[in-house]
Design an enzyme around this catalytic site. Structure first.
Site, PDB file in Angstrom:
ATOM      1  N   PHE A   1       0.316  -7.471 -46.430  1.00 29.79           N
ATOM      2  CA  PHE A   1      -0.990  -8.012 -46.844  1.00 29.79           C
ATOM      3  C   PHE A   1      -1.939  -6.841 -47.037  1.00 29.79           C
ATOM      4  CE2 PHE A   1      -5.272  -9.602 -46.271  1.00 29.79           C
ATOM      5  CZ  PHE A   1      -5.261 -10.715 -47.112  1.00 29.79           C
TER       6      PHE A   1
ATOM      7  N   ASP B   1      -1.836   1.594 -45.135  1.00 28.56           N
ATOM      8  CA  ASP B   1      -2.893   0.613 -44.920  1.00 28.56           C
ATOM      9  C   ASP B   1      -3.063   0.429 -43.419  1.00 28.56           C
ATOM     10  OD1 ASP B   1      -4.337  -1.735 -44.496  1.00 28.56           O
ATOM     11  OD2 ASP B   1      -3.481  -2.773 -46.225  1.00 28.56           O
TER      12      ASP B   1
ATOM     13  N   LYS C   1     -12.040  -3.251 -40.785  1.00 23.93           N
ATOM     14  CA  LYS C   1     -11.987  -4.039 -39.550  1.00 23.93           C
ATOM     15  C   LYS C   1     -12.641  -3.335 -38.361  1.00 23.93           C
ATOM     16  CE  LYS C   1      -8.188  -7.177 -40.758  1.00 23.93           C
ATOM     17  NZ  LYS C   1      -8.895  -8.445 -40.688  1.00 23.93           N
TER      18      LYS C   1
END
Length: 384
Positions: free
Chosen positions: A122, A207, A236
């Site tokens: 993702f 990532d 995040k």
């Protein structure tokens, strides 16, 4: 009727206040928050030093745009790349934006077209990051996406070797697949990825949107596997809830991202940078990271000891305080945990993801373990 688009399948819970790991809903029900806003509030809710940094900066200046020098960006970039093989940072507002920047940079620098990613990965929901994502369910209904992404099976060295060619610009991966089920590959797979990149002059994009900023017990998860990325993306936990993302890269890539090549209105504004710098000052401490590692190892071991004897529990895995419990009744158990005061989040259909704040106390972990054991054993009792 709501005036919002129904983009999210929301719980009938509104979290209205919180401190540390503890939050309260609209009915003043108390929960342990083991979602952390999906790996965001790593220092917990309303951390006093983060609140102080935001307040102090808000009384100076909020926003100037990237047409002007922003000293906070320079300091934050230096903190992020310190003690790594990375040299420069580009600041944006989210993980998807960071991944968009990485995709653009890789293609512009290499002048190649193909990017290899992995199934169940993702990387975001914009057209570029969605094209990179290896989950079909998030792509349905949008028509043709960017065509030059190849999605390979995770942890398959041979398919990787067979797919790399002279038009491959980059290999893009999460070193631990978060949304895809908290999946860690075999060490030999990471070694193969690195070798393919070196051998064919391919960029390695990692990532770290979910795994970075201390979540796994190191500053960046790639440090567990001795990888040497060319590009790293972050968001995040970088801002503890204040929107900020970053793309880090090696110095050789600077030439491809000159003036006018990419940009953002809000990215890296003084408010975001002040908050993020405070977050890093706390998390990028050897003692802090050692505590994350210790708590993670202990908690995973105790979960294994108490849950793996149950027939519907398949595996417990993770690193640091990114933990997945793979089990057959995940949705039912998430609901039961919630009812008993523990908030968790799924990772796919069969994995319960535990993402407590990195500041979670041993006592709070003990309480969480008790709630988990009760919920799992109640499900088992019903089944027999």
């Amino acid at each position: 009727m709501s005036s919002l688009f129904p983009t999210y399948k929301r719980k009938h819970i509104e979290l209205q206040k919180g401190s540390g790991t503890i939050v309260f809903d609209q009915n003043n029900k108390r929960y342990l928050d083991f979602t952390s806003g999906i790996a965001v509030t790593s220092l917990g809710h309303c951390h006093p030093e983060v609140v102080k940094a935001l307040k102090e900066q808000s009384e100076r200046i909020w926003h100037t745009s990237n047409l002007f020098e922003i000293q906070q960006q320079e300091l934050l970039a230096e903190t992020l790349v310190n003690q790594t093989n990375l040299d420069a940072a580009f600041f944006c507002n989210s993980g998807a934006e960071a991944n968009e920047a990485a995709i653009k940079l890789a293609k512009k620098f290499t002048k190649r077209n193909k990017i290899i990613t992995f199934k169940n990965s993702f990387h975001g929901r914009t057209f570029g990051s969605m094209s990179a994502t290896g989950q079909q369910k998030i792509k349905e209904g949008y028509g043709p996406l960017l065509s030059e992404f190849i999605h390979l099976p995770w942890n398959d060295r041979q398919q990787l070797k067979n797919t790399v060619d002279s038009d491959t610009a980059a290999i893009m991966m999460e070193v631990i697949q978060g949304e895809g089920g908290v999946k860690v590959a075999d060490p030999s797979f990471y070694k193969e990825v690195q070798e393919m990149c070196k051998q064919h002059d391919i960029l390695l994009i990692i990532d770290e949107v979910q795994t970075g900023i201390g979540r796994t017990g190191k500053r960046y998860a790639y440090e567990h596997f001795d990888l040497d990325p060319d590009i790293v993306t972050l968001a995040k936990g970088l801002g503890n809830g204040f929107p900020i993302g970053a793309m880090l890269g090696k110095s050789k890539l600077k030439e491809a991202f000159g003036p006018g090549s990419h940009g953002t209105t809000f990215g890296g504004n003084p408010l975001a940078c002040a908050v993020s710098q405070t977050v890093l000052n706390i998390i990028f401490s050897d003692n802090f990271l050692s505590e994350v590692k210790r708590k993670g190892i202990d908690f995973i071991n105790r979960l294994v000891d108490s849950l793996m004897k149950l027939p519907f529990v398949n595996e417990i895995r993770g690193e640091g305080l990114l933990i997945g419990i793979e089990c057959d009744q995940a949705a039912e158990l998430i609901k039961a945990l919630e009812e008993n005061g523990l908030l968790t989040v799924p990772a796919g259909e069969k994995v319960i993801r535990l993402l407590p704040p990195l500041t979670v106390t041993d006592e709070e972990l003990e309480t969480a373990l008790r709630i988990i054991n009760e919920a799992f054993n109640n499900i088992y009792t019903k089944a027999i």
